[in-house]
Motif scaffolding. Structure first.
Motif, short mmCIF file in Angstrom:
data_model
loop_
_atom_site.label_atom_id
_atom_site.label_comp_id
_atom_site.label_asym_id
_atom_site.label_seq_id
_atom_site.Cartn_x
_atom_site.Cartn_y
_atom_site.Cartn_z
N PHE A 187 0.81 -1.16 0.08
CA PHE A 187 -0.02 0.15 0.06
C PHE A 187 0.76 1.33 -0.05
O PHE A 187 2.26 1.08 0.25
CB PHE A 187 -0.96 -0.16 1.12
N SER A 188 0.31 2.26 -0.40
CA SER A 188 1.05 3.62 -0.43
C SER A 188 0.21 4.68 0.43
O SER A 188 -0.84 4.51 0.20
CB SER A 188 1.31 4.04 -1.86
N LEU A 189 0.86 5.72 0.93
CA LEU A 189 0.42 6.79 1.69
C LEU A 189 1.16 7.95 0.74
O LEU A 189 2.07 7.98 0.38
CB LEU A 189 1.02 6.78 3.11
N HIS A 190 0.12 9.00 0.72
CA HIS A 190 0.43 10.13 -0.09
C HIS A 190 0.22 11.52 0.79
O HIS A 190 -0.63 11.62 1.34
CB HIS A 190 -0.46 10.04 -1.41
N PHE A 191 1.24 12.24 0.46
CA PHE A 191 1.22 13.63 1.00
C PHE A 191 1.59 14.86 -0.07
O PHE A 191 2.09 14.57 -1.08
CB PHE A 191 2.41 13.51 2.20
N ASP A 192 1.18 16.18 0.36
CA ASP A 192 1.65 17.07 -0.33
C ASP A 192 2.61 17.90 0.44
O ASP A 192 2.13 18.26 1.69
CB ASP A 192 0.54 18.07 -0.80
N LEU A 193 3.65 18.13 0.26
CA LEU A 193 4.82 18.90 0.97
C LEU A 193 4.97 20.34 0.25
O LEU A 193 5.16 20.41 -0.83
CB LEU A 193 6.08 18.06 1.02
N GLY A 197 7.55 24.00 4.25
CA GLY A 197 7.65 22.98 5.09
C GLY A 197 6.65 22.63 5.62
O GLY A 197 6.49 21.65 6.30
N THR A 198 5.37 23.05 5.43
CA THR A 198 3.96 22.65 5.74
C THR A 198 3.53 21.53 4.68
O THR A 198 4.10 21.46 3.63
CB THR A 198 2.86 23.76 6.08
N GLY A 199 2.61 20.85 5.23
CA GLY A 199 2.11 19.93 4.39
C GLY A 199 0.97 19.15 4.66
O GLY A 199 0.32 19.40 5.75
N ARG A 200 0.22 18.34 3.86
CA ARG A 200 -0.92 17.37 4.09
C ARG A 200 -0.93 16.23 3.80
O ARG A 200 -0.15 15.81 2.73
CB ARG A 200 -2.34 18.29 3.82
N TYR A 201 -1.74 15.21 4.69
CA TYR A 201 -1.82 14.05 4.32
C TYR A 201 -2.92 13.96 3.24
O TYR A 201 -4.10 14.22 3.80
CB TYR A 201 -1.90 13.38 5.57
N ILE A 202 -2.73 13.29 2.14
CA ILE A 202 -3.87 13.14 1.27
C ILE A 202 -4.43 11.91 1.38
O ILE A 202 -6.03 11.88 1.38
CB ILE A 202 -3.42 13.13 -0.11
N VAL A 230 2.11 2.83 10.98
CA VAL A 230 2.91 3.22 9.58
C VAL A 230 2.42 4.67 9.11
O VAL A 230 3.56 5.16 8.56
CB VAL A 230 2.22 2.23 8.55
N LEU A 231 1.39 5.21 9.40
CA LEU A 231 1.26 6.41 9.16
C LEU A 231 2.06 7.51 9.87
O LEU A 231 2.64 8.66 9.49
CB LEU A 231 -0.08 6.88 9.55
N ALA A 232 2.45 7.10 11.37
CA ALA A 232 3.31 7.81 11.85
C ALA A 232 4.76 7.96 11.41
O ALA A 232 5.28 8.83 11.47
CB ALA A 232 3.34 7.21 13.46
N CYS A 233 5.11 6.73 10.98
CA CYS A 233 6.64 6.33 10.34
C CYS A 233 6.63 7.41 9.09
O CYS A 233 7.53 8.20 8.93
CB CYS A 233 6.78 5.12 9.97
N ALA A 234 5.35 7.37 8.22
CA ALA A 234 5.38 8.13 6.92
C ALA A 234 5.60 9.70 7.30
O ALA A 234 6.25 10.48 6.56
CB ALA A 234 4.12 8.05 6.10
N THR A 235 4.65 9.99 8.32
CA THR A 235 4.95 11.39 8.71
C THR A 235 6.17 11.95 9.08
O THR A 235 6.68 12.93 8.77
CB THR A 235 3.99 11.80 9.81
N TRP A 247 10.22 19.99 -1.62
CA TRP A 247 8.92 19.87 -1.41
C TRP A 247 8.06 19.51 -2.80
O TRP A 247 8.74 19.40 -3.98
CB TRP A 247 8.53 21.64 -1.41
N GLY A 248 6.90 19.25 -2.78
CA GLY A 248 6.12 18.67 -3.93
C GLY A 248 5.38 17.17 -3.42
O GLY A 248 5.37 17.07 -2.15
N PRO A 249 4.99 16.67 -4.37
CA PRO A 249 3.93 15.39 -4.03
C PRO A 249 5.06 14.33 -3.68
O PRO A 249 6.18 14.26 -3.92
CB PRO A 249 3.68 15.11 -5.67
N VAL A 250 4.56 13.55 -2.41
CA VAL A 250 5.35 12.43 -1.92
C VAL A 250 4.44 11.21 -1.73
O VAL A 250 3.32 11.52 -1.25
CB VAL A 250 5.90 12.74 -0.47
#
Length: 358
Positions: A187-193, A197-202, A230-235, A247-250
Motif C-alpha cells: 500500500f502507499s501513503l500520499h502527502f503534499d509537501l 515546510g508545511t504539508g498535508r496527508y492526502i 505506519v502513518l506515524a512513520c510516513a509522517t 517540496w512537492g508530491p510525496v
C-alpha cells in the motif's frame, strides 16, 4: 523542524502546462547524454493527459516534452525541470528518490529488514547472498516498478544476476540488497509537501501487483486505513524530506507480509518524491460516489482481453460496474485501463476477481 501534526493546505496554484515525464528516474540515473528509450516514448504518449486528474491541472495543456515555465506541473523533477526556481534542486530530488536514502532512514528509525544492506562490490554482494537465509532481491537505487532489479533464490547468485550487478558496479553504482518477503500486501501513503515546510496527508491506497511484483493498479476502500504506526512513520519521513529541502508530491510505499513464515511489517519500502498512479488514484475519487469502493486496474498485454468492451467514461454515476477514465484524463481512450466501482468492498472484490482471475 516543521511538523505535520497540524497540517495546512495553502492550495496549489493552477497549472497551465502538464508534463507526464514517466521516465524521470531514468533521467536522474543518467543526466549526461540521456536518450529516452523508444518504449518509453509510447508509454508517455499513452499517459500524456493523466495529470489532469489533479484539480490544479484539470485545464492544463499536456506537453510531450519539457517547456520552460513556472506554471508547469510535472510527474517528476528531472534535470531539465529542476532548472526552474519553482522546483526543488536536482540534488535534493535525486536523494529523496534514492532507495539508499530510504534505507538510511529505515536504519535510523530501527525498522530495516534483517539482512538488508547497501553493497558496492561483487565481494560484498556474494557475502550477503551467502549469509541471507531467505530469497532475496537486489535493486538499483533509482529503479521503479520491478524494473532495474534482480531476484534470487536463497544462497544462489545466478550468472545473469552476477552480470547485471557487475555492470552496475562498473558504472559506479552501489545497490540495495534485501530479503524477499512473501504474501505481500502493498500500500502507499500520499502527502503534499509545500515549500514553506508545511504539508498535508492526502490519503492511502492499496497497490495491486502481479506474481512478478509488477505494478498493476490501485484499490481504494473507505473502510480500510493503513496501521497507525505506519502513518506515524510516513509522517516522520515527510518531515525529514522537508528538512532535506524537498517540496512537492510525496508517496511512501509500505507493506505487510511473511519473512521466513513470520509476519513482518515494513513501514518504509521506498520514497517516491514525485506524482504516482497511487496519488492519481486518490484524485480519481472525485468521480466516484462518496463512500464507495473503487480500483484502477492496468492489465498486462496477456490480460488485456479481460478489460470490458464498450465501457463509458467515469462521471460520478451511482451504478456499480466498469468504467473508462474520465474524458479529461484519457480523451483518446488509449490508456487500456479500467476503473471498477462498487458500493461496498465485497461487491468490488467480485468485480476485481473477474478482471484478475487466472
Amino acid at each position: 523542524m516543521t511538523t505535520l501534526s497540524a497540517l495546512c493546505n495553502p492550495g496549489s496554484p493552477v497549472a497551465k502546462f502538464a508534463l507526464t515525464n514517466l521516465d524521470f528516474e531514468y533521467e536522474l540515473a543518467s543526466p549526461a547524454g540521456y536518450r529516452r528509450p523508444p518504449v518509453l516514448e509510447g508509454l508517455m504518449r499513452r499517459w500524456r493527459w493523466i495529470l489532469r486528474l489533479l484539480p490544479e491541472a484539470r485545464e492544463a495543456e499536456c506537453l510531450e516534452d519539457f517547456r520552460s515555465t513556472d506554471s508547469l506541473i510535472a510527474w517528476g523533477i528531472g534535470p531539465r525541470v529542476a532548472t526552474s526556481d519553482a522546483f526543488p534542486s536536482l540534488e535534493v530530488v535525486t536523494k529523496a528518490n534514492d532507495k539508499r536514502y530510504s534505507h538510511q532512514l529505515e536504519q535510523q528509525l530501527g525498522i530495516a529488514l534483517p539482512h538488508s544492506q547497501v553493497v558496492d562490490s561483487l565481494e560484498s554482494l556474494s557475502s550477503c547472498v551467502k549469509s541471507c537465509p531467505f530469497d532475496w532481491v537486489l535493486k538499483h537505487p533509482l529503479g521503479f516498478s520491478a524494473r532495474e532489479r534482480v531476484v534470487g533464490k536463497v544462497g544462489v547468485l545466478s550468472d545473469s544476476g552476477l552480470g547485471w550487478a557487475r555492470r552496475k558496479f562498473a558504472q559506479g553504482w552501489s545497490l540495495l540488497f534485501e530479503p524477499w518477503v512473501d504474501d505481500r500486501q502493498d500500500f502507499s501513503l500520499h502527502f503534499d509537501l509545500h515549500q514553506d515546510g508545511t504539508g498535508r496527508y492526502i490519503g492511502a491506497c492499496q497497490l495491486l501487483g502481479d506474481a512478478g511484483g509488477v505494478y498493476r493498479g490501485n484499490r481504494v476502500l473507505p473502510d480500510w486505513a493503513p496501521p497507525s504506526e505506519v502513518l506515524a512513520c510516513a509522517t516522520q519521513v515527510v518531515e525529514e524530506l522537508a528538512s532535506l529541502g524537498y517540496w512537492g508530491p510525496v508517496g511512501i510505499d509500505a507493506f505487510t507480509g511473511l519473512l521466513g513464515g513470520q509476519p513482518v511489517r515494513r513501514p518504509l519500502l521506498e520514497i517516491n518524491a514525485r506524482y504516482s498512479f497511487g496519488r492519481l488514484t486518490l484524485a480519481l475519487g472525485e468521480w466516484v460516489p462518496e463512500g464507495w469502493s473503487y480500483l484502477w486496474w492496468h492489465p498486462s498485454a496477456s490480460d488485456a482481453h479481460r478489460v470490458p468492451l464498450g465501457v463509458t467514461p467515469l462521471a460520478g454515476q451511482n451504478q456499480a460496474g466498469f468504467y473508462a477514465l474520465p474524458c479529461c484524463a484519457d480523451p483518446e481512450r488509449g490508456s487500456g485501463t479500467v476503473v471498477a466501482v462498487a458500493a461496498t468492498s465485497d461487491e468490488l472484490a467480485v468485480l476485481e476477481q473477474s478482471l484478475t482471475a487466472a
